[in-house]
Structure formats: structure tokens, C-alpha cells
Design a protein around this motif. Structure first.
Motif, PDB file in Angstrom:
ATOM      1  N   SER A 235      50.504  23.716 -58.490  1.00 43.78           N
ATOM      2  CA  SER A 235      49.374  24.584 -58.858  1.00 43.78           C
ATOM      3  C   SER A 235      49.052  25.567 -57.743  1.00 43.78           C
ATOM      4  CB  SER A 235      48.133  23.773 -59.252  1.00 43.78           C
ATOM      5  OG  SER A 235      47.924  22.739 -58.343  1.00 43.78           O
ATOM      6  N   HIS A 236      49.285  25.116 -56.507  1.00 48.04           N
ATOM      7  CA  HIS A 236      49.072  26.052 -55.398  1.00 48.04           C
ATOM      8  C   HIS A 236      49.999  27.259 -55.529  1.00 48.04           C
ATOM      9  CE1 HIS A 236      48.966  27.674 -51.355  1.00 48.04           C
ATOM     10  NE2 HIS A 236      50.273  27.593 -51.359  1.00 48.04           N
ATOM     11  N   PHE A 237      51.307  26.953 -55.779  1.00 52.33           N
ATOM     12  CA  PHE A 237      52.263  28.066 -55.845  1.00 52.33           C
ATOM     13  C   PHE A 237      52.037  28.941 -57.072  1.00 52.33           C
ATOM     14  CE2 PHE A 237      54.699  25.300 -52.949  1.00 52.33           C
ATOM     15  CZ  PHE A 237      54.729  26.190 -51.887  1.00 52.33           C
ATOM     16  N   SER A 238      51.612  28.294 -58.167  1.00 53.35           N
ATOM     17  CA  SER A 238      51.396  29.133 -59.350  1.00 53.35           C
ATOM     18  C   SER A 238      50.172  30.027 -59.132  1.00 53.35           C
ATOM     19  CB  SER A 238      51.247  28.288 -60.617  1.00 53.35           C
ATOM     20  OG  SER A 238      49.948  27.752 -60.671  1.00 53.35           O
ATOM     21  N   MET A 239      49.162  29.481 -58.408  1.00 49.46           N
ATOM     22  CA  MET A 239      47.996  30.306 -58.095  1.00 49.46           C
ATOM     23  C   MET A 239      48.412  31.461 -57.189  1.00 49.46           C
ATOM     24  SD  MET A 239      44.613  28.136 -57.566  1.00 49.46           S
ATOM     25  CE  MET A 239      44.473  28.270 -55.815  1.00 49.46           C
ATOM     26  N   HIS A 240      49.279  31.134 -56.257  1.00 48.74           N
ATOM     27  CA  HIS A 240      49.749  32.168 -55.341  1.00 48.74           C
ATOM     28  C   HIS A 240      50.499  33.265 -56.099  1.00 48.74           C
ATOM     29  CE1 HIS A 240      52.931  33.826 -52.659  1.00 48.74           C
ATOM     30  NE2 HIS A 240      51.840  34.095 -51.972  1.00 48.74           N
ATOM     31  N   ASP A 241      51.312  32.814 -57.069  1.00 51.78           N
ATOM     32  CA  ASP A 241      52.051  33.764 -57.896  1.00 51.78           C
ATOM     33  C   ASP A 241      51.106  34.687 -58.653  1.00 51.78           C
ATOM     34  OD1 ASP A 241      54.595  33.411 -57.363  1.00 51.78           O
ATOM     35  OD2 ASP A 241      55.179  32.654 -59.352  1.00 51.78           O
ATOM     36  N   GLU A 242      50.054  34.042 -59.223  1.00 46.36           N
ATOM     37  CA  GLU A 242      49.082  34.816 -59.988  1.00 46.36           C
ATOM     38  C   GLU A 242      48.398  35.843 -59.085  1.00 46.36           C
ATOM     39  OE1 GLU A 242      45.684  33.001 -62.488  1.00 46.36           O
ATOM     40  OE2 GLU A 242      47.498  31.820 -62.811  1.00 46.36           O
ATOM     41  N   LEU A 243      48.076  35.355 -57.878  1.00 43.68           N
ATOM     42  CA  LEU A 243      47.419  36.254 -56.927  1.00 43.68           C
ATOM     43  C   LEU A 243      48.316  37.427 -56.575  1.00 43.68           C
ATOM     44  CD1 LEU A 243      45.516  34.072 -54.321  1.00 43.68           C
ATOM     45  CD2 LEU A 243      44.624  35.936 -55.696  1.00 43.68           C
ATOM     46  N   ARG A 244      49.625  37.093 -56.396  1.00 39.87           N
ATOM     47  CA  ARG A 244      50.569  38.145 -56.034  1.00 39.87           C
ATOM     48  C   ARG A 244      50.668  39.183 -57.156  1.00 39.87           C
ATOM     49  NH1 ARG A 244      55.936  35.966 -53.676  1.00 39.87           N
ATOM     50  NH2 ARG A 244      56.127  35.319 -55.828  1.00 39.87           N
ATOM     51  N   THR A 245      50.706  38.672 -58.408  1.00 41.85           N
ATOM     52  CA  THR A 245      50.784  39.596 -59.548  1.00 41.85           C
ATOM     53  C   THR A 245      49.530  40.468 -59.588  1.00 41.85           C
ATOM     54  OG1 THR A 245      51.849  37.804 -60.701  1.00 41.85           O
ATOM     55  CG2 THR A 245      51.202  39.688 -62.035  1.00 41.85           C
ATOM     56  N   LEU A 246      48.363  39.799 -59.417  1.00 45.19           N
ATOM     57  CA  LEU A 246      47.110  40.558 -59.442  1.00 45.19           C
ATOM     58  C   LEU A 246      47.087  41.593 -58.337  1.00 45.19           C
ATOM     59  CD1 LEU A 246      44.332  37.912 -60.139  1.00 45.19           C
ATOM     60  CD2 LEU A 246      44.883  39.921 -61.497  1.00 45.19           C
ATOM     61  N   ASN A 247      47.548  41.163 -57.163  1.00 45.01           N
ATOM     62  CA  ASN A 247      47.567  42.058 -56.018  1.00 45.01           C
ATOM     63  C   ASN A 247      48.467  43.266 -56.277  1.00 45.01           C
ATOM     64  OD1 ASN A 247      46.733  42.677 -53.438  1.00 45.01           O
ATOM     65  ND2 ASN A 247      48.646  41.944 -52.567  1.00 45.01           N
TER      66      ASN A 247
END
Ligand code: ATP
Ligand code: MG
Length: 419
Positions: free
Chosen positions: A165-177
Motif C-alpha cells: 500500500s505504501h508503494f501504491s500510494m507512492h505511485d498515485e502520488l507520482r501520477t498526481l504529481n
């Protein structure tokens, strides 16, 4: 090769926390490395030969064996309900198979090498929903899994889920960014374009104003020429005729009358010459601001006996045509006021060219005025016009005066083009 790593889940979890604390992951390989390390720890602690992680894909309802840990068939997909992982995910319950060989659900021919003797599987949950499974295999005769092993595997499952979940959150953040950065780039480009558009419009406006003022000057000169060529010629003719009549007559009362009419016409001629001069305003050649101001000063001095000096300070240079035109017109209006209202004996014009602005100070030693004098019901456009010109170029205007104190007009105009 045995790795010198922690053997308990607590340490593995601490390592995961450290990864996050040390600045977080920088790409997919980070996720892979961390999950791998968690699964290897589980393998060691459970004394298993293989620990594998599977994730359920809701789209095609299959379970995919990830290429982390020590899976027998990385990348393979099984149906929900099929094999150990398929069953664990379907039921959402842990499953301990002490004797794998005798288990009805085993997949035939699934493993190359030594056969599986015992296996354990636990569900991975996202909230309450099982989304995958963690399984361990033993191929060593003395090693049969128990409920306690299932419990240990569940703890590793929780750690793996945390990492996921940490990495998927990070992925989401990266996409948002990325999306945000793209929008910022688009907005910046749009802003740059409209600011270029505005400065282009400003340039056009400046050209228009300069052209308009030039046309006004031309028109004034044409009218001056017309008055000179027609009225003035007629007037000179009349004066000449009167002079001739005077000399041909001997009756003294008529002669003296004619003489005083001629005097009046002479006066009219002088006044008309002044009007022509005023209409024939000083031409402003590009970069010729100082020369034009000096000519205005000389004219005021010659015609009205007011001592008028011009002082230049700073780095003198040609300014944009619109700025030079605004400065000259303000000088003309201020000197016009001195001549008409001030009863001054001296005027000092100071022009200071700084790096980014031109400053103009016109100071007379005349009678000065109260600001209320401007509210006498008559139309006074001079001062407001000077202010408007300065402010239209992004500059400032101030007039200080008091009865007996003389008057000082102070103007500052930026020399750059308007943006
Ligand atoms: N240098 C000055 N000395 C004394 N009084 C002045 C001076 N400059 C302006 N004034 C006073 O301020 C008034 C307003 O000046 P302003 O230039 O606005 O209008 P105006 O000269 O009367 O008319 P115009 O619209 O033709 O310029 C003047 O009528 C005069 O009373
Ligand atoms: Mg005026």
C-alpha cells in the motif's frame, strides 16, 4: 548463501519503516527489493524452501504469482479456487496442509525438483477484502507446517501489505504529481502567451498614441501655415494700405484715427504671430527630447521675459518615443501655466535620467496657487492632463504650490516599454 539479516518479522518491518524514513522509494525496483527481502525473511524464519506472493486480479478473476521471493512458477496465473493460493483467496481463510501429497486440492505437476511435502497459505487483505495470498512450501521430510507457522506467515503478510500500500500510494502520488506538473506547465505557457499578447497590444497602443500626437502636431502646423498664408498676408496688406492712405491725406484728425487703427492692427499682427508660433509647436525628432525642451525654454524666455534654464542630470540618452512625447507635452503644459498664471521671473527645468526612469522637475518662483483655485467652475484640463500622461506610462505626478511659494511640478516616468 545465508544472508546476515534479521530473522524476526519485527526487524523486517523496521527495515521497511527505515526505507520510508530515509526518503522513500524512487522507483518500482525499490518495491521489488523490499518485498523480496520480506519474503526471504519469511522463508528463513519458517524454514521453508519457498515463500510466494500472489495477487488476485478482479478483471479476469485469476490469481497471478508475482516474481518476488522464491516462487516455483513466477508469472503463472491460476483460477480463483484453484490450488492453495486460489482457495485461500476464495475462502479468505488460512489453510495449513500438513501432508501435501495427500491433499485433494493440489495442482498436479506444478513443481520441478523435490515434491512439496507440506504447505501453508494465508490471505492478504485490503481492508476486509482478500486481494492475494502468501504461501510457503516445505520439501524437507522433517518440516511440516502448523497453525503457529500460519500465524507467523500472517504477520509477514501484513508487512507485505504495508509495503504494497505504501508503494501504491507512492505511485498515485507520482501520477498526481506528474499531472500537476503538466498543468503547471500548460498554465505557465498560457500565461506567457497572454503576457506576450498584452505587451504586443501595449506596443501597438503606444505606436497609435505617438502616431495620433504626431497627426495633431501636423494639423496644428497646417493651421499655422494657413493663418500665416491667408490672414497674415491680408493683415499686412491692410496695414500697408492704411500707411499709404495716411501719407496721402492731410486732414489730421482722420490721419491720427487711421494711425491708431494701424497701431491696433500691428498689435493684432504680433498676437497672431504668437498664435502661429504656439501652433507651430516644437517638433520632436527621435532622441531629440533635450533639444526640444531647450527650445521651449528659449521661446518662453524670449517672449515673456521669464528667465528659464534647463538642467540635465544622469545618463542622457534617447528614450522610447512615447516617453519622450509624454515628457515634452508635460513640459509644454507646465510652462504654459507658468506663462499664464504664475507671474514668475525664473523657471528651472531639471531632467534626470536614471537607469529605469526619467524624472522631471519644473519649479517657478511665481505667485503659486491654492488647490481650490482649480474648483472655480471653469474647465481646467492642464494639470489633470499632465497627471494622466504620466500615469498612463506607469509613472507618477505631483504638483506642490501655495500662495507666494511658487509652484513645483514633479514627474517620474519609467523608461522601459509598458508590459
Ligand atoms: N505655475 C502656476 N502658478 C500659479 N498658478 C498655477 C500654476 N499652474 C497652475 N496654476 C493654477 O491652477 C489652475 C489649473 O491649472 P490647469 O493647467 O489645470 O488649467 P488652466 O491652465 O487654467 O487651463 P487649461 O485647461 O487651459 O490648462 C490654473 O487656472 C491656475 O489658477
Ligand atoms: Mg494649464
Amino acid at each position: 548463501m545465508r544472508r546476515e539479516r534479521a530473522r524476526i518479522p519485527g526487524d523486517a518491518s523496521r527495515r521497511f519503516v527505515e526505507v520510508v524514513a530515509s526518503g522513500g522509494p524512487s522507483g518500482d525496483s525499490d518495491a521489488h527489493t523490499l518485498l523480496n527481502s520480506i519474503l526471504l525473511d519469511a522463508t528463513e524464519l519458517l524454514q521453508a524452501q519457498r515463500v510466494a506472493l500472489m495477487l488476485y486480479n478482479d478483471d479476469d478473476q485469476t490469481v497471478e504469482i508475482l516474481d518476488v521471493g522464491t516462487p516455483a512458477f513466477p508469472g503463472r496465473r491460476v483460477e480463483l479456487g484453484e490450488g492453495l493460493a486460489g482457495r485461500v483467496i476464495e475462502s479468505g481463510q488460512r489453510l495449513v496442509i500438513e501432508d501435501y501429497d495427500g491433499w485433494a486440492g493440489k495442482l498436479s505437476g506444478e513443481v520441478a525438483g523435490p515434491p512439496i511435502l507440506s504447505a501453508v497459505g494465508v490471505p492478504l487483505r485490503h481492508g476486509a477484502t482478500p486481494i492475494g495470498a502468501l504461501t510457503a512450501h516445505s520439501t524437507v521430510p522433517g518440516r511440516r507446517f502448523t497453525d503457529g507457522d500460519a500465524h507467523v506467515l500472517e504477520i509477514f503478510g501484513d508487512i507485505a501489505m504495508l509495503a504494497l500500500s505504501h508503494f501504491s500510494m507512492h505511485d498515485e502520488l507520482r501520477t498526481l504529481n506528474n499531472r500537476l506538473e503538466r498543468r503547471v506547465r500548460e498554465r505557465t505557457a498560457a500565461l506567457r502567451q497572454s503576457s506576450q499578447e498584452i505587451s504586443r497590444k501595449n506596443e501597438q497602443l503606444e505606436e497609435l498614441i505617438v502616431g495620433l500626437e504626431h497627426a495633431q502636431d501636423e494639423e496644428r502646423r497646417r493651421i499655422a501655415q494657413d493663418i500665416h498664408d491667408s490672414v497674415m498676408q491680408t493683415l499686412s496688406g491692410v496695414i500697408f494700405e492704411l500707411k499709404a492712405a495716411e501719407t496721402s491725406m492731410d486732414s489730421s484728425p482722420v490721419v491720427s484715427q487711421l494711425s491708431s487703427i494701424r497701431e491696433l492692427l500691428h498689435q493684432l499682427e504680433t498676437e497672431l504671430r504668437d498664435v502661429i508660433q504656439d501652433l507651430h509647436s516644437v517638433e520632436l525628432e527621435p532622441g531629440g527630447l533635450m533639444r526640444a525642451i531647450e527650445r521651449e525654454a528659449t521661446r518662453l524666455q524670449a517672449r515673456h521675459a521669464i528667465q528659464c534654464s534647463v538642467r540635465a542630470a544622469g545618463h542622457h540618452r534617447a528614450l522610447p518615443a512615447a516617453v519622450e512625447s509624454a515628457v515634452l507635452r508635460i513640459v509644454r503644459e507646465a510652462l504654459g501655466n507658468v506663462q499664464r498664471h504664475a507671474s514668475a521671473s525664473t523657471v528651472l527645468i531639471t531632467i534626470t535620467m536614471l537607469k529605469s526612469e526619467v524624472r522631471l522637475v519644473i519649479r517657478d518662483d511665481g505667485i503659486g496657487f491654492y488647490s481650490e483655485q482649480c474648483n472655480d467652475g471653469r474647465v481646467h484640463l492642464g494639470i489633470s492632463g499632465m497627471r494622466r500622461r504620466a500615469e498612463a506610462r506607469g509613472g507618477s505626478f505631483r504638483i506642490e504650490s501655495g500662495p507666494g511659494d511658487g509652484t513645483t511640478v514633479t514627474v517620474a516616468i519609467p523608461t522601459r516599454r509598458l508590459r
